[in-house]
Design a protein around this motif. Structure first.
Motif, PDB file in Angstrom:
ATOM      1  N   UNK A  92       0.848  -1.192   0.000  1.00 29.06           N
ATOM      2  CA  UNK A  92       0.000   0.000   0.000  1.00 29.06           C
ATOM      3  C   UNK A  92       0.883   1.241   0.000  1.00 29.06           C
ATOM      4  N   UNK A  93       0.313   2.406  -0.268  1.00 23.61           N
ATOM      5  CA  UNK A  93       1.093   3.637  -0.085  1.00 23.61           C
ATOM      6  C   UNK A  93       1.291   3.895   1.401  1.00 23.61           C
ATOM      7  N   UNK A  94       2.081   4.908   1.730  1.00 21.33           N
ATOM      8  CA  UNK A  94       2.175   5.332   3.130  1.00 21.33           C
ATOM      9  C   UNK A  94       0.761   5.588   3.640  1.00 21.33           C
ATOM     10  N   UNK A  95       0.467   5.049   4.815  1.00 24.44           N
ATOM     11  CA  UNK A  95      -0.885   5.135   5.365  1.00 24.44           C
ATOM     12  C   UNK A  95      -0.987   6.361   6.270  1.00 24.44           C
ATOM     13  N   UNK A  96      -1.390   7.465   5.687  1.00 25.29           N
ATOM     14  CA  UNK A  96      -1.525   8.715   6.431  1.00 25.29           C
ATOM     15  C   UNK A  96      -2.931   8.846   7.010  1.00 25.29           C
ATOM     16  N   UNK A  97      -3.010   9.423   8.194  1.00 21.31           N
ATOM     17  CA  UNK A  97      -4.310   9.678   8.794  1.00 21.31           C
ATOM     18  C   UNK A  97      -4.963   8.468   9.426  1.00 21.31           C
ATOM     19  N   UNK A  98      -4.161   7.469   9.824  1.00 23.33           N
ATOM     20  CA  UNK A  98      -4.699   6.328  10.567  1.00 23.33           C
ATOM     21  C   UNK A  98      -5.074   6.807  11.970  1.00 23.33           C
ATOM     22  N   UNK A  99      -6.281   6.479  12.407  1.00 23.55           N
ATOM     23  CA  UNK A  99      -6.737   6.903  13.734  1.00 23.55           C
ATOM     24  C   UNK A  99      -6.953   5.673  14.610  1.00 23.55           C
ATOM     25  N   UNK A 100      -6.150   5.557  15.662  1.00 22.17           N
ATOM     26  CA  UNK A 100      -6.341   4.498  16.658  1.00 22.17           C
ATOM     27  C   UNK A 100      -7.259   5.033  17.744  1.00 22.17           C
ATOM     28  N   UNK A 101      -8.403   4.371  17.914  1.00 20.99           N
ATOM     29  CA  UNK A 101      -9.417   4.894  18.826  1.00 20.99           C
ATOM     30  C   UNK A 101     -10.317   3.762  19.305  1.00 20.99           C
ATOM     31  N   UNK A 102     -10.735   3.820  20.554  1.00 20.21           N
ATOM     32  CA  UNK A 102     -11.690   2.906  21.181  1.00 20.21           C
ATOM     33  C   UNK A 102     -11.020   1.641  21.706  1.00 20.21           C
ATOM     34  N   UNK A 103     -10.809   1.609  23.010  1.00 24.52           N
ATOM     35  CA  UNK A 103     -10.307   0.422  23.702  1.00 24.52           C
ATOM     36  C   UNK A 103     -11.473  -0.528  23.959  1.00 24.52           C
ATOM     37  N   UNK A 161      -9.076   0.708  15.260  1.00 29.85           N
ATOM     38  CA  UNK A 161      -8.742   1.683  14.222  1.00 29.85           C
ATOM     39  C   UNK A 161     -10.043   2.153  13.582  1.00 29.85           C
ATOM     40  N   UNK A 162     -10.172   3.452  13.404  1.00 30.81           N
ATOM     41  CA  UNK A 162     -11.383   4.019  12.809  1.00 30.81           C
ATOM     42  C   UNK A 162     -11.548   3.474  11.390  1.00 30.81           C
ATOM     43  N   UNK A 163     -12.730   2.951  11.119  1.00 28.76           N
ATOM     44  CA  UNK A 163     -12.985   2.234   9.868  1.00 28.76           C
ATOM     45  C   UNK A 163     -13.539   3.157   8.779  1.00 28.76           C
ATOM     46  N   UNK A 164     -12.758   4.144   8.434  1.00 32.95           N
ATOM     47  CA  UNK A 164     -13.131   5.044   7.345  1.00 32.95           C
ATOM     48  C   UNK A 164     -11.875   5.749   6.857  1.00 32.95           C
ATOM     49  N   UNK A 165     -11.968   6.306   5.657  1.00 35.01           N
ATOM     50  CA  UNK A 165     -10.849   7.053   5.110  1.00 35.01           C
ATOM     51  C   UNK A 165      -9.988   6.236   4.170  1.00 35.01           C
ATOM     52  N   UNK A 166      -9.136   6.936   3.430  1.00 35.50           N
ATOM     53  CA  UNK A 166      -8.302   6.292   2.414  1.00 35.50           C
ATOM     54  C   UNK A 166      -7.320   5.302   3.022  1.00 35.50           C
ATOM     55  N   UNK A 176      -3.915   9.961  16.111  1.00 33.90           N
ATOM     56  CA  UNK A 176      -3.784   9.971  14.652  1.00 33.90           C
ATOM     57  C   UNK A 176      -2.311   9.851  14.277  1.00 33.90           C
ATOM     58  N   UNK A 177      -2.023   8.983  13.318  1.00 36.37           N
ATOM     59  CA  UNK A 177      -0.629   8.720  12.967  1.00 36.37           C
ATOM     60  C   UNK A 177      -0.517   8.307  11.508  1.00 36.37           C
ATOM     61  N   UNK A 178       0.706   7.971  11.098  1.00 39.14           N
ATOM     62  CA  UNK A 178       0.978   7.439   9.764  1.00 39.14           C
ATOM     63  C   UNK A 178       1.799   6.169   9.896  1.00 39.14           C
ATOM     64  N   UNK A 179       1.488   5.172   9.082  1.00 42.90           N
ATOM     65  CA  UNK A 179       2.295   3.961   9.005  1.00 42.90           C
ATOM     66  C   UNK A 179       3.153   4.061   7.748  1.00 42.90           C
ATOM     67  N   UNK A 180       4.479   4.043   7.941  1.00 43.38           N
ATOM     68  CA  UNK A 180       5.399   4.215   6.822  1.00 43.38           C
ATOM     69  C   UNK A 180       6.175   2.943   6.496  1.00 43.38           C
ATOM     70  N   UNK A 181       5.985   1.905   7.320  1.00 47.69           N
ATOM     71  CA  UNK A 181       6.690   0.645   7.115  1.00 47.69           C
ATOM     72  C   UNK A 181       5.755  -0.517   7.410  1.00 47.69           C
ATOM     73  N   UNK A 182       6.112  -1.678   6.893  1.00 48.28           N
ATOM     74  CA  UNK A 182       5.452  -2.922   7.258  1.00 48.28           C
ATOM     75  C   UNK A 182       6.560  -3.927   7.552  1.00 48.28           C
ATOM     76  N   UNK A 183       6.328  -4.827   8.507  1.00 42.93           N
ATOM     77  CA  UNK A 183       7.403  -5.702   8.970  1.00 42.93           C
ATOM     78  C   UNK A 183       6.985  -7.165   8.975  1.00 42.93           C
ATOM     79  N   UNK A 184       7.924  -8.023   8.628  1.00 41.75           N
ATOM     80  CA  UNK A 184       7.763  -9.469   8.792  1.00 41.75           C
ATOM     81  C   UNK A 184       8.332  -9.821  10.156  1.00 41.75           C
ATOM     82  N   UNK A 185       7.531 -10.519  10.977  1.00 41.84           N
ATOM     83  CA  UNK A 185       7.880 -10.726  12.377  1.00 41.84           C
ATOM     84  C   UNK A 185       7.616 -12.167  12.796  1.00 41.84           C
ATOM     85  N   UNK A 186       8.159 -12.523  13.964  1.00 37.05           N
ATOM     86  CA  UNK A 186       7.811 -13.783  14.622  1.00 37.05           C
ATOM     87  C   UNK A 186       6.918 -13.469  15.811  1.00 37.05           C
ATOM     88  N   UNK A 187       5.895 -14.315  16.020  1.00 37.80           N
ATOM     89  CA  UNK A 187       4.926 -14.081  17.085  1.00 37.80           C
ATOM     90  C   UNK A 187       4.781 -15.303  17.979  1.00 37.80           C
TER      91      UNK A 187
END
Length: 292
Positions: A116-127, A146-151, A251-262
């Motif tokens: 995806x492109x850089x994810x600008x305007x991601x809103x983390x909200x509601x515990x 995460x708020x379920x709207x927007x590009x 509100x934040x931006x995600x600029x990377x994605x990572x492969x991880x172990x869980x």
């Protein structure tokens, strides 16, 4: 994306899912073993790998300043010591797969779909609290939605569809935490996802249509303790209190994605590869080497 391009993309994803889903509920092909499905106990966990967005510093700074300490205090007050001590690299999941093959991270990197492109305007909200399957008893989590709207949200959802299609064929069977008592309590749609792609809560293409069940979120508590009514009520109150602390979210931006172990419950143990959404560059996190 124009209509013709979208139609071609759905067709390509449909073909990918035919390959990803070429297993039966009890058998397997190409190294995929579904024999654990339907058994009363959880499948033995060996290794889980995943694709995630690491939370950027502007988010973790807010959480550390306003949430982390009272959360730890509440967990200890409730006797949830293991949960208070669980290690996790804060993140938002794209998709997880189980595979004992140590070369899986390299295979995931090779199979990585269009980013995806850089994810600008991601809103983390509601515990909120959530169970793997209602009534299963465990595992359960405290999440930040995460708020379920927007590009950015739409880009995240589309990427989940592509990533699920790309990585499901690399699994060796279902994710252990969606087997046993969790699988037994799932609805038919969730069970079908476990059978066909090894995990529930992901987006797939079926009969040429995208079916969305992915719910992107950040997890703050991972628990295998029984989710009793008392624990649920207490943790729901913790979530309600935190929603008063951060009523507008972060509100934040995600600029990377990572492969991880869980680990079994989904907490990230280590970051293996980091991929830039800005230019596609890839870094080996352990040694800082740029791979491409």
């Amino acid at each position: 994306m124009n209509r013709r391009t979208w139609t071609l993309s759905i067709a390509a994803l449909s073909a990918a899912f035919l390959g990803a889903c070429a297993t039966s509920p009890t058998g397997g092909s190409a190294g995929i073993d579904n024999s654990a499905i339907g058994k009363p106990e959880f499948r033995e966990h060996v290794k889980t790998y995943g694709l995630v967005y690491r939370l950027p510093k502007d988010v973790t700074d807010v959480l550390d300043a306003k949430i982390t300490t009272p959360l730890q205090q509440n967990l200890l007050r409730l006797g949830l010591t293991a949960e208070a001590n669980t290690f996790n690299l804060p993140h938002v999941t794209v998709v997880h797969i189980h595979s004992a093959d140590p070369a899986t991270p390299q295979k995931m990197l090779a199979a990585l779909p269009k980013l995806p492109p850089v994810l600008n305007g991601v809103v983390l909200k509601n515990f909120y609290t959530t169970e793997a399957a209602k009534g299963a008893g465990h595992p359960w989590w405290l999440d930040l939605g995460i708020v379920k709207s927007g590009a950015a949200y739409e880009d995240m959802m589309s990427f989940n569809t592509r990533a699920t299609a790309a990585f499901a064929p690399l699994r060796d069977g279902p994710l252990p935490r969606v087997t046993g008592p969790v699988y037994a309590k799932m609805g038919d749609a969730g069970k079908e996802l476990v059978q066909t792609v090894g995990v529930s809560g992901v987006n797939v293409v079926k009969d040429g249509k995208e079916l969305r069940t992915h719910n992107p979120h950040n997890t703050l508590v991972y628990s295998m303790a029984l989710f009793t009514p008392q624990v649920q009520a207490s943790m729901n109150q913790v979530a309600a209190d935190f929603n008063k602390v951060l009523p507008d979210g972060i509100t934040t931006s995600f600029k990377n994605v990572s492969i991880v172990e869980l680990a079994f419950s989904g907490n990230v143990l280590r970051e293996i590869y980091r991929v830039s959404l800005e230019d596609g560059s890839v870094y080996d996190v352990a040694n800082g080497t740029k791979l491409r």
